[in-house]
Design an enzyme around this catalytic site. Structure first.
Site, PDB file in Angstrom:
ATOM      1  N   ASP A   1      38.829  27.359  28.547  1.00 53.15           N
ATOM      2  CA  ASP A   1      39.080  27.137  27.128  1.00 53.15           C
ATOM      3  C   ASP A   1      38.984  25.661  26.775  1.00 53.15           C
ATOM      4  O   ASP A   1      38.319  25.270  25.813  1.00 53.15           O
ATOM      5  CB  ASP A   1      40.471  27.660  26.739  1.00 53.15           C
ATOM      6  CG  ASP A   1      40.609  29.140  27.004  1.00 53.15           C
ATOM      7  OD1 ASP A   1      39.586  29.789  27.268  1.00 53.15           O
ATOM      8  OD2 ASP A   1      41.748  29.651  26.951  1.00 53.15           O
TER       9      ASP A   1
ATOM     10  N   SER B   1      45.335  27.489  21.199  1.00 53.64           N
ATOM     11  CA  SER B   1      46.146  26.623  22.056  1.00 53.64           C
ATOM     12  C   SER B   1      45.320  25.492  22.663  1.00 53.64           C
ATOM     13  O   SER B   1      45.726  24.323  22.610  1.00 53.64           O
ATOM     14  CB  SER B   1      46.826  27.438  23.153  1.00 53.64           C
ATOM     15  OG  SER B   1      45.904  28.312  23.739  1.00 53.64           O
TER      16      SER B   1
HETATM   17  C1  GLA Z   1      42.743  32.683  28.693  1.00 48.73           C
HETATM   18  C2  GLA Z   1      42.823  31.481  29.632  1.00 48.73           C
HETATM   19  C3  GLA Z   1      41.451  31.139  30.221  1.00 48.73           C
HETATM   20  C4  GLA Z   1      40.767  32.367  30.809  1.00 48.73           C
HETATM   21  C5  GLA Z   1      40.828  33.551  29.842  1.00 48.73           C
HETATM   22  C6  GLA Z   1      40.326  34.823  30.475  1.00 48.73           C
HETATM   23  O1  GLA Z   1      41.990  32.375  27.547  1.00 48.73           O
HETATM   24  O2  GLA Z   1      43.331  30.371  28.951  1.00 48.73           O
HETATM   25  O3  GLA Z   1      41.584  30.123  31.178  1.00 48.73           O
HETATM   26  O4  GLA Z   1      41.302  32.694  32.062  1.00 48.73           O
HETATM   27  O5  GLA Z   1      42.142  33.791  29.362  1.00 48.73           O
HETATM   28  O6  GLA Z   1      38.989  34.721  30.783  1.00 48.73           O
END
Ligand code: GLA
Length: 392
Positions: free
Chosen positions: A177, A133
């Site tokens: 991310d 994503s």
């Molecule tokens: C998802 C979210 C991130 C983070 C992780 C857990 O990937 O998009 O922002 O919080 O979970 O670490």
């Protein structure tokens, strides 16, 4: 979220000339990410240790004749998304919302975007916890920034990609991310301070070990609602802590003595969530030291502790992930293993000796199949550079 949803246009007429006339102006490569340690700490202003990987989404962009219409083709879904730039609204299709959300966030920031065409092809599995994503959001954001010469700095593109996910997808994710997808450098991990957004590049020199992801191929649909709930539970903890310590704004600033002092005011669940986050932040800093020293055994131990916390205190693991982590325990060629990403499915990340990888994949795949009747997917990855744009 708005209940107004955009109407799907008839795309049959579009298909005919779309590919013949496609003269790519720019190509964008946008990677997935892994995270060595520091899970669910980003939205608590804490520390994370992610990096981009050598598996990507590819985008071909070109401007079209129109001022308002964008035609986006996904090869993986074999589907068109046609957007009217005067009417950018959430869709029923999740993958479309990552794109629509980014365009909306750019528009909110007064970006002048005109009609464009885009072909997208992905080698990232969806729902695997490797952030297909964020790769999609950031690929669109950096692509449009370049195609229309919008001149947004990287940090703004990272933030607006995250905002797109909040506002169009409904996941109240942190910044990890998008930051990792855009800012990573080859052969390095990013120690990111999610409060200041300052980061340090940490060399990942783990030879003769490798990074192996094992995808459960499970994506429990609890993921978004439970994710947002965890965030709310952490915020509830802060509200209570604030009554005694008004200067504290996030779990990042809470120490164990403070947590113990307020323990009786917190529900058992909120206490556990806070305890996990505080410990995980400490583990990230320790893990960086161990990585710098080349002490991979200690790094591995910290990864196991992280998994235990996610399983027992934060409650975001699941039977399939626990099985894969437990399975490594009798194998000394694996130094560390834990669930990765938001949880409730997706991948485990494993640090494994290179000579043992093939044999282990066979062994664990067959055991996993026997236990869950599901095929396991193994993905070997290397720390890589972030999203980049190539002009033609
Ligand atoms: C998802 C979210 C991130 C983070 C992780 C857990 O990937 O998009 O922002 O919080 O979970 O670490």
């Amino acid at each position: 979220m708005s209940i107004l949803r955009y109407q799907k246009p008839n795309v049959k007429t579009l298909n005919k000339n779309y590919f013949d006339n496609f003269k790519t102006e720019l190509t964008v490569f946008s990677p997935g990410r892994i995270n060595f340690i520091g899970e669910h700490t980003d939205y608590n202003n804490g520390f994370v240790l992610p990096t981009a990987i050598d598996k990507k989404i590819f985008f071909s962009f070109k401007k079209n004749e129109s001022k308002k219409q964008c035609n986006i083709y996904s090869k993986n879904y074999d589907a068109f998304l046609t957007i009217d730039l005067d009417n950018v609204l959430p869709s029923e299709e999740e993958w479309e919302n990552y794109i629509l959300g980014v365009i909306k966030e750019l528009q909110k920031r007064n970006a002048t975007i005109e009609g464009f065409d885009c072909i997208i092809e992905s080698e990232l599995p969806i729902g695997a916890g490797i952030s297909s994503s964020a790769a999609l959001e950031c690929g669109i954001a950096l692509g449009l920034n370049s195609l229309f010469d919008l001149q947004f700095p990287s940090e703004e593109l990272i933030k607006l990609s995250r905002d797109a996910e909040h506002n169009f997808v409904g996941t109240k994710c942190g910044i990890m991310d998008q930051f990792a997808v855009v800012m990573s450098k080859e052969e390095h991990a990013l120690l990111l301070d999610c409060e200041s957004l300052q980061y340090e590049l940490i060399p990942v020199d783990i030879y003769p070990y490798k990074i192996l992801l094992l995808n459960t191929n499970i994506s429990h649909n609890l993921a978004t609602s439970e994710y947002n709930k965890r965030r709310e539970e952490c915020e509830a903890g802060i509200e209570i802590i604030k009554k005694k310590y008004p200067a504290i704004d996030s779990l990042r600033e809470v120490t164990f003595p403070i947590l113990e002092e307020v323990k009786s005011d917190l529900s058992a669940t909120v206490y556990n969530r806070c305890k996990y986050v505080i410990s995980e932040n400490t583990r990230v800093i320790e893990a960086v030291e161990k990585l710098k020293e080349g002490d991979l055994k200690s790094l591995g131990k910290l990864m196991y502790q992280s998994h235990e916390g996610l399983r027992d205190l934060y409650n975001v693991s699941c039977a399939e992930l626990d099985f894969l982590v437990d399975f490594t325990l009798d194998h000394e060629q694996i130094l560390g293993s834990r669930m990765m990403g938001g949880g409730f499915g997706g991948c485990t990340i494993n640090i494994i000796h290179k000579d043992y990888t093939k044999k282990y994949i066979e062994e664990v795949s067959s055991a996993y199949k026997k236990a869950f009747q599901i095929d396991l997917t193994a993905i070997e990855v290397n720390p890589s550079g972030g999203t980049y744009v190539e002009r033609h």
